[in-house]
Design a protein around this motif. Structure first.
Motif, mmCIF file in Angstrom:
data_model
loop_
_atom_site.group_PDB
_atom_site.id
_atom_site.type_symbol
_atom_site.label_atom_id
_atom_site.label_comp_id
_atom_site.label_asym_id
_atom_site.label_seq_id
_atom_site.Cartn_x
_atom_site.Cartn_y
_atom_site.Cartn_z
ATOM 1 N N VAL A 152 0.835 -1.200 0.000
ATOM 2 C CA VAL A 152 0.000 0.000 0.000
ATOM 3 C C VAL A 152 0.872 1.253 0.000
ATOM 4 O O VAL A 152 0.609 2.217 -0.724
ATOM 5 N N ALA A 153 1.924 1.233 0.816
ATOM 6 C CA ALA A 153 2.818 2.388 0.902
ATOM 7 C C ALA A 153 3.474 2.683 -0.443
ATOM 8 O O ALA A 153 3.572 3.846 -0.869
ATOM 9 N N GLU A 154 3.925 1.639 -1.148
ATOM 10 C CA GLU A 154 4.574 1.832 -2.442
ATOM 11 C C GLU A 154 3.607 2.403 -3.470
ATOM 12 O O GLU A 154 3.967 3.313 -4.239
ATOM 13 N N LEU A 155 2.364 1.875 -3.498
ATOM 14 C CA LEU A 155 1.398 2.367 -4.469
ATOM 15 C C LEU A 155 0.977 3.801 -4.162
ATOM 16 O O LEU A 155 0.784 4.618 -5.073
ATOM 17 N N ALA A 156 0.834 4.128 -2.874
ATOM 18 C CA ALA A 156 0.400 5.470 -2.476
ATOM 19 C C ALA A 156 1.548 6.483 -2.515
ATOM 20 O O ALA A 156 1.299 7.698 -2.456
ATOM 21 N N GLY A 157 2.779 5.997 -2.585
ATOM 22 C CA GLY A 157 3.920 6.901 -2.591
ATOM 23 C C GLY A 157 4.176 7.534 -1.237
ATOM 24 O O GLY A 157 4.606 8.691 -1.149
ATOM 25 N N VAL A 158 3.917 6.760 -0.153
ATOM 26 C CA VAL A 158 4.144 7.258 1.204
ATOM 27 C C VAL A 158 4.970 6.236 1.959
ATOM 28 O O VAL A 158 5.272 5.148 1.458
ATOM 29 N N SER A 159 5.318 6.556 3.203
ATOM 30 C CA SER A 159 6.101 5.633 4.015
ATOM 31 C C SER A 159 5.216 4.563 4.648
ATOM 32 O O SER A 159 3.990 4.718 4.734
ATOM 33 N N ARG A 160 5.841 3.486 5.096
ATOM 34 C CA ARG A 160 5.119 2.418 5.798
ATOM 35 C C ARG A 160 4.492 2.965 7.074
ATOM 36 O O ARG A 160 3.379 2.591 7.429
ATOM 37 N N THR A 161 5.178 3.869 7.742
ATOM 38 C CA THR A 161 4.650 4.476 8.964
ATOM 39 C C THR A 161 3.387 5.275 8.680
ATOM 40 O O THR A 161 2.433 5.268 9.466
ATOM 41 N N ALA A 162 3.352 5.953 7.536
ATOM 42 C CA ALA A 162 2.176 6.744 7.171
ATOM 43 C C ALA A 162 0.957 5.848 6.979
ATOM 44 O O ALA A 162 -0.167 6.219 7.334
ATOM 45 N N VAL A 163 1.166 4.661 6.419
ATOM 46 C CA VAL A 163 0.062 3.710 6.247
ATOM 47 C C VAL A 163 -0.479 3.295 7.613
ATOM 48 O O VAL A 163 -1.695 3.247 7.839
ATOM 49 N N SER A 164 0.439 3.001 8.532
ATOM 50 C CA SER A 164 0.021 2.598 9.871
ATOM 51 C C SER A 164 -0.773 3.707 10.554
ATOM 52 O O SER A 164 -1.815 3.452 11.172
ATOM 53 N N ARG A 165 -0.313 4.937 10.426
ATOM 54 C CA ARG A 165 -1.003 6.063 11.050
ATOM 55 C C ARG A 165 -2.377 6.281 10.431
ATOM 56 O O ARG A 165 -3.336 6.631 11.116
ATOM 57 N N ALA A 166 -2.475 6.089 9.133
ATOM 58 C CA ALA A 166 -3.747 6.327 8.434
ATOM 59 C C ALA A 166 -4.849 5.392 8.934
ATOM 60 O O ALA A 166 -6.032 5.747 8.942
ATOM 61 N N PHE A 167 -4.448 4.197 9.363
ATOM 62 C CA PHE A 167 -5.446 3.220 9.824
ATOM 63 C C PHE A 167 -5.522 3.136 11.348
ATOM 64 O O PHE A 167 -6.199 2.263 11.887
ATOM 65 N N THR A 168 -4.858 4.056 12.042
ATOM 66 C CA THR A 168 -4.915 4.082 13.507
ATOM 67 C C THR A 168 -5.793 5.244 13.955
ATOM 68 O O THR A 168 -5.461 6.406 13.701
ATOM 69 N N PRO A 169 -6.942 4.962 14.595
ATOM 70 C CA PRO A 169 -7.824 6.043 15.049
ATOM 71 C C PRO A 169 -7.093 7.023 15.962
ATOM 72 O O PRO A 169 -6.404 6.621 16.894
ATOM 73 N N GLY A 170 -7.228 8.313 15.648
ATOM 74 C CA GLY A 170 -6.633 9.348 16.475
ATOM 75 C C GLY A 170 -5.187 9.674 16.157
ATOM 76 O O GLY A 170 -4.627 10.622 16.721
ATOM 77 N N ALA A 171 -4.554 8.899 15.251
ATOM 78 C CA ALA A 171 -3.152 9.158 14.920
ATOM 79 C C ALA A 171 -3.038 10.408 14.052
ATOM 80 O O ALA A 171 -3.957 10.761 13.302
ATOM 81 N N SER A 172 -1.885 11.078 14.161
ATOM 82 C CA SER A 172 -1.656 12.319 13.410
ATOM 83 C C SER A 172 -1.219 11.994 11.984
ATOM 84 O O SER A 172 -0.155 11.403 11.766
ATOM 85 N N VAL A 173 -2.058 12.361 11.012
ATOM 86 C CA VAL A 173 -1.755 12.167 9.597
ATOM 87 C C VAL A 173 -2.599 13.151 8.801
ATOM 88 O O VAL A 173 -3.754 13.427 9.146
ATOM 89 N N SER A 174 -2.023 13.705 7.744
ATOM 90 C CA SER A 174 -2.750 14.711 6.967
ATOM 91 C C SER A 174 -3.882 14.078 6.181
ATOM 92 O O SER A 174 -3.847 12.881 5.851
ATOM 93 N N ALA A 175 -4.891 14.883 5.876
ATOM 94 C CA ALA A 175 -6.042 14.403 5.108
ATOM 95 C C ALA A 175 -5.612 13.918 3.730
ATOM 96 O O ALA A 175 -6.152 12.930 3.205
#
Length: 331
Positions: free
Chosen positions: A11-34
């Motif tokens: 998912v990270a490779e296809l979205a062009g983001v880091s693995r950490t960003a993927v984890s944050r995106a699916f963690t309720p309340g985590a800090s990640v941009s819209a």
């Protein structure tokens, strides 16, 4: 060919983001941009990615898994309670794991140990049947506990009870108000606290009124038991004209015994009251007057408790059962 499961890295490779960003995106309340969250969700949708909540739970100790420990799961009331609990758990983001305790051998303990190995975080014990050692095993492994219709109180647990004794007293009052003179209580030999309390309430009212009642109990809580105890009661020298049955399944058996084996009319010759308000109670052939178990309220109380922060103080919730009037008792 065995397909590899889609990973967060894909998912990270296809979205062009880091693995950490993927984890944050699916963690309720985590800090990640819209913007980043939108990219991650779009990539996950395209790849068919699902978050591995079990792996995440192994790290956080919150897997969302809840063991549903029950006996007699084939009975209408128990199956309706399991369905309601499953729906409430799913709505709360949790998953129920059913452990059937009808068997008394090592397989039940083995099933519970397997559930614990998946970091099951809580257990709901649905009746007085399962051995107390199962509850002890849950507590030793850090699981939160909910007891339903079970006389057991331990630190940090919730006990949900019904006013079964009150219902037993109301059943006696209703039958006597209908003009019944010879009363009886029909039950099984399951010996659960709820069945015992219904009998105690009925019996206490009879003693207060100076009325001698008949009692019959046999087997497990089933329709067949109703046929057996119904036959026993209706062949007594002083045949009862009003019978309170500990459950609706027993009541259905009692009614069929009265009609088919003795050609008696219900309610003209014998009035019958049940308990549970299973679907069959409303069938026209039975039209059973009964007490409705608040299945939705029980389920909501259990799941709400498991969604709150843990508390070492034992809690008890007592709920009322509503009498449902139908045609099996004389007005």
């Amino acid at each position: 060919m065995i397909r590899q499961q889609v990973s967060a890295k894909d998912v990270a490779e296809l979205a062009g983001v880091s693995r950490t960003a993927v984890s944050r995106a699916f963690t309720p309340g985590a800090s990640v941009s819209a913007e980043t969250r939108a990219k991650v969700y779009a990539a996950a949708e395209k790849l068919g990615y699902q978050v591995n909540n079990l792996a995440r739970g192994l790290l956080t100790s919150r897997t969302g898994l809840v063991a549903l420990i029950a006996a007699e799961i084939q009975t209408p009331y128990r199956s309706s309670l399991l369905a309601a609990l499953s729906n409430k758990l799913q709505a709360a983001g949790k998953v129920g794991l059913l452990i059937n305790t009808d068997r008394s051998d090592e397989s039940v303990a083995q099933a519970l140990r397997q559930a614990i190995s998946y970091r099951t975080e809580a257990a709901i014990i649905l009746s007085g049947m399962p051995d107390s050692s199962l509850a002890e095993m849950c507590l030793r492994n850090g699981m939160r506990l909910v007891f339903i219709n079970r006389n057991e109180e331990r630190p940090g647990t919730l006990r949900i009870r019904l006013d079964d004794a009150v219902a037993g007293r109301q059943a006696f009052a209703s039958l006597t108000a209908a003009g019944c003179k010879r009363l009886a209580f029909a039950s099984s030999r399951a010996g659960t606290p709820s069945l015992e309390d219904r009998g105690k309430g009925f019996r206490s009212m009879a003693e207060s009124a100076g009325v001698q009642i008949l009692e019959a109990a046999s087997g497990m809580t089933s329709y067949r038991t109703g046929l057996d105890v119904g036959t026993q009661l209706l062949t007594a020298p002083e045949r009862p004209d009003g019978i309170f049955c500990a459950t609706d399944l027993i009541a259905c058996g009692v009614i069929d015994a009265a009609r088919e084996r003795f050609k008696l009319r219900v309610p003209e010759d014998v009035s019958v009251v049940g308990f549970d308000d299973i679907d069959q109670a409303a069938w026209e052939s039975y039209s059973l007057t009964t007490f409705r178990q608040p299945v939705e309220d029980i389920s909501e109380a259990a799941v709400n408790y498991l969604s709150e922060a843990p508390n070492d103080t034992p809690q008890t919730v007592t709920l009322a059962s509503q009498m449902v009037w139908r045609g099996s008792i004389r007005r």
